[in-house]
Design a protein around this motif. Structure first.
Motif, PDB file in Angstrom:
ATOM      1  N   MET A   1       0.828  -1.173   0.000  1.00 20.96           N
ATOM      2  CA  MET A   1       0.000   0.000   0.000  1.00 20.96           C
ATOM      3  C   MET A   1       0.885   1.254   0.000  1.00 20.96           C
ATOM      4  SD  MET A   1      -3.030   0.476   2.683  1.00 20.96           S
ATOM      5  CE  MET A   1      -4.615   0.644   2.084  1.00 20.96           C
ATOM      6  N   ARG A   2       0.577   2.167  -0.907  1.00 18.93           N
ATOM      7  CA  ARG A   2       1.361   3.403  -0.986  1.00 18.93           C
ATOM      8  C   ARG A   2       0.719   4.486  -0.117  1.00 18.93           C
ATOM      9  NH1 ARG A   2       1.981   5.150  -7.051  1.00 18.93           N
ATOM     10  NH2 ARG A   2      -0.187   5.487  -6.615  1.00 18.93           N
ATOM     11  N   PRO A   3       1.564   5.297   0.527  1.00 19.11           N
ATOM     12  CA  PRO A   3       0.984   6.404   1.304  1.00 19.11           C
ATOM     13  C   PRO A   3       0.401   7.451   0.359  1.00 19.11           C
ATOM     14  CG  PRO A   3       3.373   6.475   1.382  1.00 19.11           C
ATOM     15  CD  PRO A   3       2.996   5.231   0.632  1.00 19.11           C
ATOM     16  N   LEU A   4      -0.592   8.174   0.846  1.00 20.52           N
ATOM     17  CA  LEU A   4      -1.192   9.248   0.052  1.00 20.52           C
ATOM     18  C   LEU A   4      -0.205  10.391  -0.099  1.00 20.52           C
ATOM     19  CD1 LEU A   4      -4.747   9.352   1.622  1.00 20.52           C
ATOM     20  CD2 LEU A   4      -4.108   8.412  -0.586  1.00 20.52           C
ATOM     21  N   PRO A   5      -0.208  11.046  -1.241  1.00 20.91           N
ATOM     22  CA  PRO A   5       0.708  12.188  -1.414  1.00 20.91           C
ATOM     23  C   PRO A   5       0.328  13.321  -0.470  1.00 20.91           C
ATOM     24  CG  PRO A   5      -0.779  11.990  -3.289  1.00 20.91           C
ATOM     25  CD  PRO A   5      -1.037  10.801  -2.395  1.00 20.91           C
ATOM     26  N   GLU A   6       1.327  14.077  -0.075  1.00 18.91           N
ATOM     27  CA  GLU A   6       1.100  15.223   0.811  1.00 18.91           C
ATOM     28  C   GLU A   6       0.322  16.304   0.057  1.00 18.91           C
ATOM     29  OE1 GLU A   6       2.014  15.727   4.035  1.00 18.91           O
ATOM     30  OE2 GLU A   6       2.662  13.640   4.106  1.00 18.91           O
ATOM     31  N   ALA A   7      -0.611  16.902   0.745  1.00 14.49           N
ATOM     32  CA  ALA A   7      -1.358  18.007   0.151  1.00 14.49           C
ATOM     33  C   ALA A   7      -0.480  19.252   0.174  1.00 14.49           C
ATOM     34  CB  ALA A   7      -2.639  18.252   0.932  1.00 14.49           C
ATOM     35  N   SER A   8      -0.469  19.939  -0.912  1.00 11.83           N
ATOM     36  CA  SER A   8       0.343  21.144  -1.006  1.00 11.83           C
ATOM     37  C   SER A   8      -0.428  22.328  -0.433  1.00 11.83           C
ATOM     38  CB  SER A   8       0.704  21.422  -2.466  1.00 11.83           C
ATOM     39  OG  SER A   8       1.368  22.652  -2.568  1.00 11.83           O
ATOM     40  N   THR A   9       0.217  23.083   0.450  1.00  9.49           N
ATOM     41  CA  THR A   9      -0.411  24.285   1.001  1.00  9.49           C
ATOM     42  C   THR A   9       0.138  25.538   0.345  1.00  9.49           C
ATOM     43  OG1 THR A   9       1.216  24.359   2.779  1.00  9.49           O
ATOM     44  CG2 THR A   9      -0.868  23.222   3.243  1.00  9.49           C
ATOM     45  N   ALA A  10       1.050  25.369  -0.607  1.00  8.46           N
ATOM     46  CA  ALA A  10       1.615  26.524  -1.308  1.00  8.46           C
ATOM     47  C   ALA A  10       0.545  27.124  -2.207  1.00  8.46           C
ATOM     48  CB  ALA A  10       2.824  26.089  -2.127  1.00  8.46           C
ATOM     49  N   PRO A  11       0.474  28.457  -2.242  1.00  9.79           N
ATOM     50  CA  PRO A  11      -0.539  29.084  -3.098  1.00  9.79           C
ATOM     51  C   PRO A  11      -0.224  28.843  -4.571  1.00  9.79           C
ATOM     52  CG  PRO A  11       0.886  30.745  -2.131  1.00  9.79           C
ATOM     53  CD  PRO A  11       1.265  29.420  -1.526  1.00  9.79           C
ATOM     54  N   THR A  12      -1.267  28.659  -5.334  1.00  9.96           N
ATOM     55  CA  THR A  12      -1.084  28.482  -6.768  1.00  9.96           C
ATOM     56  C   THR A  12      -0.989  29.849  -7.427  1.00  9.96           C
ATOM     57  OG1 THR A  12      -3.453  28.484  -7.178  1.00  9.96           O
ATOM     58  CG2 THR A  12      -2.425  26.342  -6.719  1.00  9.96           C
ATOM     59  N   THR A  13      -0.597  29.862  -8.672  1.00 15.97           N
ATOM     60  CA  THR A  13      -0.490  31.128  -9.401  1.00 15.97           C
ATOM     61  C   THR A  13      -1.849  31.800  -9.494  1.00 15.97           C
ATOM     62  OG1 THR A  13       1.336  30.235 -10.679  1.00 15.97           O
ATOM     63  CG2 THR A  13       0.255  32.172 -11.567  1.00 15.97           C
ATOM     64  N   ALA A  14      -2.902  31.004  -9.732  1.00 15.93           N
ATOM     65  CA  ALA A  14      -4.249  31.570  -9.815  1.00 15.93           C
ATOM     66  C   ALA A  14      -4.668  32.173  -8.481  1.00 15.93           C
ATOM     67  CB  ALA A  14      -5.240  30.503 -10.254  1.00 15.93           C
ATOM     68  N   THR A  15      -4.317  31.515  -7.386  1.00 16.96           N
ATOM     69  CA  THR A  15      -4.672  32.013  -6.057  1.00 16.96           C
ATOM     70  C   THR A  15      -3.955  33.326  -5.765  1.00 16.96           C
ATOM     71  OG1 THR A  15      -5.013  29.774  -5.273  1.00 16.96           O
ATOM     72  CG2 THR A  15      -4.725  31.458  -3.599  1.00 16.96           C
ATOM     73  N   THR A  16      -2.666  33.398  -6.053  1.00 17.81           N
ATOM     74  CA  THR A  16      -1.928  34.623  -5.771  1.00 17.81           C
ATOM     75  C   THR A  16      -2.377  35.755  -6.682  1.00 17.81           C
ATOM     76  OG1 THR A  16      -0.117  33.863  -7.182  1.00 17.81           O
ATOM     77  CG2 THR A  16       0.109  33.478  -4.824  1.00 17.81           C
ATOM     78  N   ALA A  17      -2.727  35.438  -7.927  1.00 18.80           N
ATOM     79  CA  ALA A  17      -3.228  36.476  -8.836  1.00 18.80           C
ATOM     80  C   ALA A  17      -4.569  37.001  -8.340  1.00 18.80           C
ATOM     81  CB  ALA A  17      -3.354  35.936 -10.252  1.00 18.80           C
ATOM     82  N   ARG A  18      -5.422  36.092  -7.882  1.00 23.50           N
ATOM     83  CA  ARG A  18      -6.735  36.492  -7.362  1.00 23.50           C
ATOM     84  C   ARG A  18      -6.569  37.332  -6.098  1.00 23.50           C
ATOM     85  NH1 ARG A  18      -9.888  31.800  -7.747  1.00 23.50           N
ATOM     86  NH2 ARG A  18      -8.511  30.974  -6.154  1.00 23.50           N
ATOM     87  N   ALA A  19      -5.651  36.946  -5.228  1.00 28.96           N
ATOM     88  CA  ALA A  19      -5.396  37.706  -4.005  1.00 28.96           C
ATOM     89  C   ALA A  19      -4.877  39.103  -4.339  1.00 28.96           C
ATOM     90  CB  ALA A  19      -4.410  36.966  -3.110  1.00 28.96           C
ATOM     91  N   ALA A  20      -4.025  39.191  -5.343  1.00 28.62           N
ATOM     92  CA  ALA A  20      -3.495  40.495  -5.748  1.00 28.62           C
ATOM     93  C   ALA A  20      -4.612  41.377  -6.302  1.00 28.62           C
ATOM     94  CB  ALA A  20      -2.395  40.317  -6.786  1.00 28.62           C
ATOM     95  N   GLN A  21      -5.528  40.778  -7.077  1.00 23.95           N
ATOM     96  CA  GLN A  21      -6.654  41.544  -7.610  1.00 23.95           C
ATOM     97  C   GLN A  21      -7.565  42.022  -6.484  1.00 23.95           C
ATOM     98  OE1 GLN A  21      -8.380  38.739 -10.332  1.00 23.95           O
ATOM     99  NE2 GLN A  21      -7.195  39.495 -12.079  1.00 23.95           N
ATOM    100  N   GLN A  22      -7.802  41.168  -5.499  1.00 27.15           N
ATOM    101  CA  GLN A  22      -8.645  41.563  -4.369  1.00 27.15           C
ATOM    102  C   GLN A  22      -7.993  42.685  -3.572  1.00 27.15           C
ATOM    103  OE1 GLN A  22      -9.124  37.813  -2.372  1.00 27.15           O
ATOM    104  NE2 GLN A  22     -11.032  37.338  -3.439  1.00 27.15           N
ATOM    105  N   GLU A  23      -6.695  42.593  -3.377  1.00 28.18           N
ATOM    106  CA  GLU A  23      -5.979  43.641  -2.637  1.00 28.18           C
ATOM    107  C   GLU A  23      -6.047  44.967  -3.387  1.00 28.18           C
ATOM    108  OE1 GLU A  23      -4.166  45.555   0.306  1.00 28.18           O
ATOM    109  OE2 GLU A  23      -4.852  43.486   0.377  1.00 28.18           O
ATOM    110  N   GLU A  24      -5.879  44.927  -4.699  1.00 24.23           N
ATOM    111  CA  GLU A  24      -5.962  46.150  -5.502  1.00 24.23           C
ATOM    112  C   GLU A  24      -7.379  46.725  -5.455  1.00 24.23           C
ATOM    113  OE1 GLU A  24      -5.121  49.413  -7.687  1.00 24.23           O
ATOM    114  OE2 GLU A  24      -3.715  48.029  -6.729  1.00 24.23           O
TER     115      GLU A  24
END
Length: 62
Positions: A1-24
């Motif tokens: 049995m293989r362990p499940l891959p770790e979930a990434s908590t790093a923001p994606t490019t779409a997330t950071t772009a959306r955050a930048a738009q919200q901040e603006e």
């Protein structure tokens, strides 16, 4: 049995772009609100404020 891959908590490019738009958008809204805001202080309060600012870092910043 293989362990499940770790979930990434790093923001994606779409997330950071959306955050930048919200901040603006927030910054623009704040500028619109502040642009229409005016106030008047009494001459006595203005004199007190000038006394407080006299000889301080406020003069250096100006």
């Amino acid at each position: 049995m293989r362990p499940l891959p770790e979930a990434s908590t790093a923001p994606t490019t779409a997330t950071t772009a959306r955050a930048a738009q919200q901040e603006e958008a927030r910054a623009q809204a704040l500028r619109r609100i502040c642009a229409g805001f005016t106030t008047t202080i009494s001459p006595h309060s203005a004199a007190r404020l000038a006394d407080l600012m006299n000889g301080s870092q406020y003069e250096q910043a100006a």
